[in-house]
Write an enzyme that holds these catalytic residues in place. Structure first.
Site, PDB file in Angstrom:
ATOM      1  CB  SER A 133       9.068   2.582   6.845  1.00  0.00           C
ATOM      2  OG  SER A 133       7.706   2.443   6.489  1.00  0.00           O
ATOM      3  CE1 TYR A 146       9.202   6.012   2.414  1.00  0.00           C
ATOM      4  CE2 TYR A 146       8.116   3.979   3.105  1.00  0.00           C
ATOM      5  CZ  TYR A 146       8.606   5.243   3.404  1.00  0.00           C
ATOM      6  OH  TYR A 146       8.516   5.709   4.695  1.00  0.00           O
TER       7      TYR A 146
END
Ligand code: NAD
Length: 251
Positions: A133, A146
């Site tokens: 990501s 995350y």
């Protein structure tokens, strides 16, 4: 159809980016093993569409991962993609959510990689592609688990890439910016609450504010890059973390 005869396991491929990657690899002839959750009838449609098998293994569970890998058989292309998000200030972050996100977004890839590599080494060919990501490179507030997991997978990618560099195997990460999938849609209510914003403000002032192109990445864009990473011409792309984020991390 340069991937005919190759078996690809794409985790978290019943939705979003993983499904687009599975479709792209299938279009080049790979045999697909799907993984992920969803209504039985929708999964049946996908297995038919892609002539695929499916594992419903919960990848937060190492024992379930071992069973999935044993059932799948030798894997040529491993795409570690399953992931989830939770948005909350760190001092209010639910401990169970932290543990689940680290297990799914990071530890699951360690397990699938350690179990798939011996077969790839035996064949002298393999591809590991980790969906990281933009949050593997930069942080945003309220996404502690995350961001920690995605920075972790960036490090895991580089480490394994070095370990297998002379084995005909490449290990790379793809780092999307915001892709319009259920994962993004589902975080909007919590982001509205955490920041006191409306839905439109979250989309335009939080999500797309990060992306200089002011548009969402398409799942198909990630599928196309995954296909490229499987090509022979990508044999020297190893240990890379490839941004597909409209310029977000260029700033
Ligand atoms: P999504 O919610 O559309 O899909 C997630 C997939 O993971 C689904 O197939 C779901 O069933 C599966 N899954 C969830 N929990 C699981 C579990 N415990 N065990 C097995 N499978 C499980 O999400 P997406 O947006 O397509 O995200 C896919 C990956 O891309 C994730 O790793 C995510 O972090 C990453 N990513 C997404 C974006 C984005 O903007 N959507 C941006 C950067 C990175």
């Amino acid at each position: 159809m340069f991937l005919a005869g190759k078996r690809a396991l794409v985790t978290g491929s019943t939705s979003g980016i993983g499904l687009a990657v599975a479709r792209a690899l299938r279009a080049e002839g790979a045999e697909i093993v799907l993984n992920g959750f969803g209504p039985a009838e929708e999964i049946a449609k996908l297995t038919e569409e892609l002539s695929a098998s499916h594992s419903g293994a919960d990848l937060t569970d190492a024992v379930a991962i071992e069973a999935m890998m044993a059932e799948a058989g030798p894997i040529d292309i491993l795409v570690n993609n399953a992931g989830m998000q939770h948005v909350a200030p760190v001092d209010e972050f639910p401990v169970a959510k932290w543990d689940t996100i680290i297990a799914l977004n990071l530890s699951a890839a360690f397990h699938t990689i350690r179990l798939a590599l011996p077969g790839m080494k035996a064949k002298g060919w393999g591809r590991v592609i980790n969906t990281a990501s933009a949050h593997s490179l930069v942080a945003s507030p309220f996404k502690s688990a995350y961001v920690a997991a995605k920075h972790g997978i960036a490090g895991l990618t580089k480490t394994v890439a070095l370990e297998v560099a002379q084995s005909g195997i490449t290990v790379n990460a793809i780092s999307p910016g915001y892709v319009w999938t259920p994962l993004v849609e589902n975080q909007i209510p919590d982001t509205m609450a955490a920041r006191g914003l409306t839905r439109e403000q979250v989309i335009n002032d939080v999500l797309l504010a990060k992306q200089p192109t002011k548009s969402f990445v398409l799942p198909e864009d990630i599928g196309a890059l995954a296909v490229f990473l499987c090509r022979d011409e990508a044999r020297n792309v190893n240990g890379a973390n490839w941004s597909v984020d409209g310029g977000w991390t260029a700033e």
